[in-house]
Design an enzyme around this catalytic site. Structure first.
Site: not given
Ligand code: FAD
Length: 520
Positions: A79, A16, A366, A354, A48
């Site tokens: 919501k 995301t 998040g 994250l 999630v």
């Molecule tokens: P991720 O979804 O973990 O994405 C990481 C990306 O990095 C992936 O595409 C992966 O392939 C890539 N990557 C990693 N390492 C490498 C590498 N070496 N090379 C290339 N690519 C790589 N937020 C809300 O707003 N509402 C909610 O209801 C909510 N519920 C949640 C519930 C839980 C239990 C948790 C833990 C979090 C929740 N959050 C919520 C937070 C939300 O999920 C995150 O803020 C959001 O999904 C963003 O995640 P991200 O993109 O930072 O990381």
């Protein structure tokens, strides 16, 4: 020192955070920058993160995306509130709605409610949305009109539920639930159509130059990716910001002990079940369970502290809570990193999502953090001289938002009356963030207002604090003494008007399922 404006942006990570960043930067700067997004095909996203905060509407508006297009594509629903169940005692519930608090005679309605409310439900006396949630209503009529427009057209005063200003931001009366994977897919197409280069590959190494800035990342199959600015969206890994640049992570675990979650995506007949227009947070023995109603399934999960509950026990509790329908669904066990990177912008790397920080999913902040961070990045985007003050202002804005939300979340636990297990007993004696103890003492004699809550912008208006304090029931509150000497006629009229409006709307608005079924 670089001598040209940073034009080449490399985003690492396609969750995301990655796709919201890539699409927003393109919408903001168009062809004046080039954006490359690299995401691993092997490392999954967190899986999630499907409930949002009401500011999110600014994001979709900025990208010029229409609800009728993107919502059905992402199985999205409205919501209107967070519904808290069993935080005070079993069977009790209250709402924290996205609805501006009205005031009478200079006092918020909740203050009058403490003095002389109509019923024992502060949320139903003070907000229209609580009744819409209990009745499962859509905030829009089938013709697309928003619920408040009833009052404009009917010749009455608009109730002022929307478009309120809070610290310079417009608040809306609703947020969204959506399938995170479908939103990432939707934003991928949006971004690629606007020129974002999309690479599916794994970053294996991050190479620094002699100053310690990122020169390039090394991928498995696409060689080196060079850029001016690198955005770390690699999730809890923090591959660039923490691992390569060594920025320390500051844990919030001393004040927020939940460090684990187990999640299920459960396909259910939402027509039969009904689509509640809110996220539900149901307190459990060692944490709480979220229920997010989407068009076609629910997202649900148990957020818990592993010092109090094992993963097996958590999964068992969650499956019992969900009941039939989830037997064949595989559980997603997640270790959560609670806290924030000390700086989210270091050298030529900005962490978003994250990797930057996370509190816990209570209040769904998040995605709000991501959106806020992207807005700040656009605001403080570096120039050719990479002036350190731009970076510093960015870092303060990010730190304040997360520290402020941490304080607000801690309030949920110390403000909840529940104390039937060791987990809940300990929530009353655990360390709390600096400044909160003093603020709590003030709130006992003067309800939260903009002068006495966390002092920096963190997305939350004072009425949010009132809802948690009034709903949780653990902290003794009293009305302003001057209310005892004031005429309460106008306040009583306002309470009655809210009840009337709620009744009128519940009769006329469609069920949320009915509204969304029309768009599918
Ligand atoms: P991720 O979804 O973990 O994405 C990481 C990306 O990095 C992936 O595409 C992966 O392939 C890539 N990557 C990693 N390492 C490498 C590498 N070496 N090379 C290339 N690519 C790589 N937020 C809300 O707003 N509402 C909610 O209801 C909510 N519920 C949640 C519930 C839980 C239990 C948790 C833990 C979090 C929740 N959050 C919520 C937070 C939300 O999920 C995150 O803020 C959001 O999904 C963003 O995640 P991200 O993109 O930072 O990381």
């Amino acid at each position: 020192m670089n001598t040209r404006n940073p034009q080449n942006v490399v985003v690492v990570g396609g969750g995301t955070a990655g796709w919201m960043t890539a699409s927003y930067l393109k919408a903001a700067f168009g062809d004046r920058i080039s954006v490359t997004l690299v995401e691993s095909g092997r490392i999954g996203t967190i899986g999630v993160g499907e409930a949002t905060f009401s500011d999110i509407r600014h994001f979709f508006q900025f990208l010029d995306l229409k609800e009728e297009d993107w919502m059905p594509a992402c199985n999205a629903t409205y919501k209107l509130a967070v519904r808290f169940e069993d935080w005070r005692e079993p069977g009790h519930h209250f709402y924290h709605p996205f609805e501006q608090m009205r005031s009478v005679g200079g006092f918020p309605l909740t203050d009058w409610w403490l003095q002389n409310g109509l019923t024992d439900r502060f949320d139903k006396d003070c907000f229209v949305i609580a009744s819409l949630c209990d009745a499962g209503r859509s905030p829009r009529h089938l013709d697309g009109r928003l619920f408040e427009q009833d009052y404009v057209e009917g010749g009455e005063e608009p109730v002022g539920l929307t478009m309120s200003e809070h610290q310079g931001k417009t608040q809306f009366p609703y947020a969204y639930h959506f399938e995170a994977a479908l939103l990432a897919k939707y934003l991928t197409k949006y971004s690629v159509d606007r020129g974002v280069r999309h690479i599916v590959d794994e970053v294996q190494d991050v190479r620094l130059d002699e100053r310690g800035w990122i020169d390039h990342v090394v991928t498995k199959e696409h060689g080196e990716l060079h850029g001016d600015l690198f955005v770390d969206c690699t999730g809890f890994r923090g591959l660039l910001i923490n691992k390569a640049l060594g920025v320390p992570f500051q844990s919030y675990q001393d004040t927020l002990p939940n460090d684990s979650a187990v999640a299920l995506q459960v396909p259910l007949d939402m027509q039969a079940r009904g689509l509640r227009p809110c996220t539900t947070a149901t307190a459990q023995e060692a944490g709480w369970i979220w229920t997010i109603p989407l068009f076609g399934r629910i997202g649900t999960g148990y957020v818990y502290a592993k010092d109090y509950c094992s993963p097996e026990e958590a999964e068992r509790t969650l499956r019992e809570f969900v009941g039939p329908g989830a037997e064949d669904v595989e559980a997603n066990h997640i270790r959560m990193r609670i806290g924030r990177s000390r700086e989210s912008w270091a050298n030529n790397c900005v962490a978003i999502g994250l990797s930057s920080g996370f509190v816990e999913p209570l209040e769904s902040t998040g995605i709000f953090f991501i959106h806020h961070a992207i807005e700040q990045l656009v605001k403080f985007f570096p120039a050719a001289d990479w002036h350190p003050k731009l970076r510093d202002m960015y870092n303060s804005a990010i730190a304040n938002v997360m520290d402020g939300v941490r304080e607000f979340l801690v309030l949920h636990y110390i403000g909840a009356k529940r104390d039937d297990t060791q987990y809940w007993k300990d929530t009353k004696t655990r360390a709390i963030p600096d400044g909160l103890a003093e603020r709590l003492e003030r709130w006992k004699v003067q309800l939260p207002d903009s002068e006495n809550i966390f002092p920096y912008y963190h997305g939350l208006p004072p009425y949010s604090y009132m809802c948690i304090l009034l709903g949780g029931g653990a902290i003794p509150l009293r009305p302003s003494p001057s209310l005892a000497l004031s005429d309460d006629t106008a306040a009583r009229k306002e309470f009655a008007a809210i009840r009337d409006k709620a009744r009128h709307l519940v009769e006329r608005l469609p069920a949320q399922y009915e509204y969304h079924a029309r768009l599918h």
